[in-house]
Design an enzyme around this catalytic site. Structure first.
Site, PDB file in Angstrom:
ATOM      1  CB  SER A  50     -15.683   4.838   2.762  1.00 34.54           C
ATOM      2  OG  SER A  50     -16.634   3.915   2.229  1.00 34.54           O
ATOM      3  CG  ASP A  82     -11.194   5.629   4.447  1.00 39.55           C
ATOM      4  OD1 ASP A  82     -10.213   6.366   4.655  1.00 39.55           O
ATOM      5  OD2 ASP A  82     -11.260   4.820   3.488  1.00 39.55           O
ATOM      6  CD  GLU A 134      -6.086  12.834   1.701  1.00 41.51           C
ATOM      7  OE1 GLU A 134      -6.790  11.936   2.202  1.00 41.51           O
ATOM      8  OE2 GLU A 134      -6.021  13.067   0.485  1.00 41.51           O
ATOM      9  N   GLY A 181      -7.180   1.823  -5.179  1.00 35.99           N
ATOM     10  CA  GLY A 181      -7.405   0.840  -6.243  1.00 35.99           C
ATOM     11  C   GLY A 181      -6.110   0.136  -6.596  1.00 35.99           C
ATOM     12  N   GLY A 210      -3.056   1.210   0.010  1.00 35.55           N
ATOM     13  CA  GLY A 210      -2.077   0.170   0.346  1.00 35.55           C
ATOM     14  C   GLY A 210      -2.160  -1.075  -0.530  1.00 35.55           C
ATOM     15  CB  SER A 211      -4.840  -2.541  -2.641  1.00 34.70           C
ATOM     16  OG  SER A 211      -5.732  -2.748  -1.592  1.00 34.70           O
ATOM     17  CG  ASN A 232     -11.795  -1.135   0.476  1.00 29.42           C
ATOM     18  OD1 ASN A 232     -12.266  -2.203   0.852  1.00 29.42           O
ATOM     19  ND2 ASN A 232     -12.534  -0.217  -0.105  1.00 29.42           N
ATOM     20  CB  THR A 233      -8.492  -2.373  -3.914  1.00 27.27           C
ATOM     21  OG1 THR A 233      -8.978  -1.039  -3.885  1.00 27.27           O
ATOM     22  CG2 THR A 233      -8.748  -2.976  -5.276  1.00 27.27           C
TER      23      THR A 233
HETATM   24  P1  13P Z   1      -6.948   0.626  -1.541  1.00 25.13           P
HETATM   25  O1  13P Z   1      -8.383   0.345  -1.902  1.00 25.13           O
HETATM   26  O2  13P Z   1      -6.107   0.979  -2.719  1.00 25.13           O
HETATM   27  O3  13P Z   1      -6.371  -0.453  -0.700  1.00 25.13           O
HETATM   28  O4  13P Z   1      -6.976   1.957  -0.638  1.00 25.13           O
HETATM   29  C1  13P Z   1      -7.696   1.973   0.549  1.00 25.13           C
HETATM   30  C2  13P Z   1      -7.650   3.310   1.172  1.00 25.13           C
HETATM   31  O5  13P Z   1      -6.696   4.040   1.049  1.00 25.13           O
HETATM   32  C3  13P Z   1      -8.788   3.725   2.016  1.00 25.13           C
HETATM   33  O6  13P Z   1      -8.705   5.046   2.400  1.00 25.13           O
END
Ligand code: 13P
Length: 284
Positions: A50, A82, A134, A181, A210-211, A232-233
């Site tokens: 990011s 990202d 997007e 998140g 996706g988390s 990521n989260t």
């Molecule tokens: P999360 O942190 O919810 O996994 O999302 C990651 C994301 O979508 C990065 O663009």
């Protein structure tokens, strides 16, 4: 292998019905954990960076770490920007060595998003770099992006189809109910939107946030045409849990290798599990 564009594996993912994970990097240990997971699982993978992570790590460091990791691996690896916020940021990353970029024009009016994304696609494709676009607004917090639940807006499927036809992005992120998140409850994913858009466009759908999405929901989304999933989260949570426990239990621990090493293992375990869940294990 050198870094590759997402087109080295996304068309196969869409055809064979699996998804490739974008795992965001925050420091060296993330890069190491993700590449080791990919090698052990024989899975293609995407390093996500990011703008906030790039500011933290330094643009050239991000590229150097990703390149070094990719070159010593025999699985395809893309380095992907990202949520790129402008044409300028996208160009800077491509010049520095990114093999893939996301241009997030979702906060612009629809026609303006198409116009700006097309400009990015034209420039990126000229140098073999893949592009993610997007549509709709994904809720939650990620770095500079903070979208409240009320402001999160699902993508309109007809608009998403037109957006792809006009821009020809290589991956299409659409807001379908997931958020950046961890979730308080369960996300309400609009599978009907995924299905309608995926069946009408060549590019795979990207699932952000996706988390914390239940495994069954991920599997269903993938079966309907999601070909890239961002995480990521969950990796951050896995990492910090280990660091916190180790430092709480060992007040004299000062060597970062002693707590970052085990934390790296925890990230790797999380990434490997995601690769299996997404169906990308064994696909490299
Ligand atoms: P999360 O942190 O919810 O996994 O999302 C990651 C994301 O979508 C990065 O663009």
């Amino acid at each position: 292998m050198p870094l590759v564009s997402m087109n080295a594996f996304l068309p196969q993912a869409k055809k064979e019905g699996f998804a490739v994970g974008q795992f965001n990097v925050n420091n060296l240990e993330f890069v190491q954990a993700i590449i080791e997971a990919g090698k052990e699982e024989r899975s293609p993978l995407i390093f996500g960076a990011s703008e906030g992570a790039i500011r933290y790590m330094g643009l050239n460091n991000v590229v150097a770490l990703a390149k070094a990791a990719a070159e010593e691996a025999d699985v395809p690896v893309a380095l992907h920007l990202d949520h790129g916020s402008s044409f300028e940021v996208v160009m800077k990353c491509i010049r520095a060595g990114f093999s893939s970029v996301m241009f997030d024009g979702s906060h612009y009016p629809f026609e303006e998003n198409i116009r700006l994304t097309k400009k990015v696609v034209e420039a990126a494709h000229a140098v073999g770099v893949s592009v993610e676009g997007e549509l709709g607004t994904i809720g939650g917090v990620e770095d500079d992006l903070n979208v409240s639940e009320e402001d999160a807006a699902l993508a309109d499927p007809d608009q998403a189809i037109r957006f792809w036809e006009e821009t020809k992005v290589d991956a299409m992120a659409i807001a379908v109910g997931t958020a950046h998140g961890m979730y308080k409850g369960e996300p309400k994913i609009r599978y009907d939107i995924i299905e309608k858009v995926a069946s009408q466009i060549e590019a795979p759908i990207v699932l952000h946030g996706g988390s914390g999405v239940p495994d069954e929901s991920i599997q269903k989304a993938v079966s309907l045409g999601v070909g890239k999933i961002n995480v990521n989260t969950e990796n951050q949570v896995a990492m910090v849990k280990v660091v916190r426990e180790l430092l709480d239990n060992n007040p004299d621990m000062i060597d970062p290798r002693k707590y970052l090493g085990p934390a790296r293992e925890a990230i790797k375990k999380t990434v490997k599990a995601k690769m299996r869940l997404f169906g990308s294990s064994g696909k490299a």
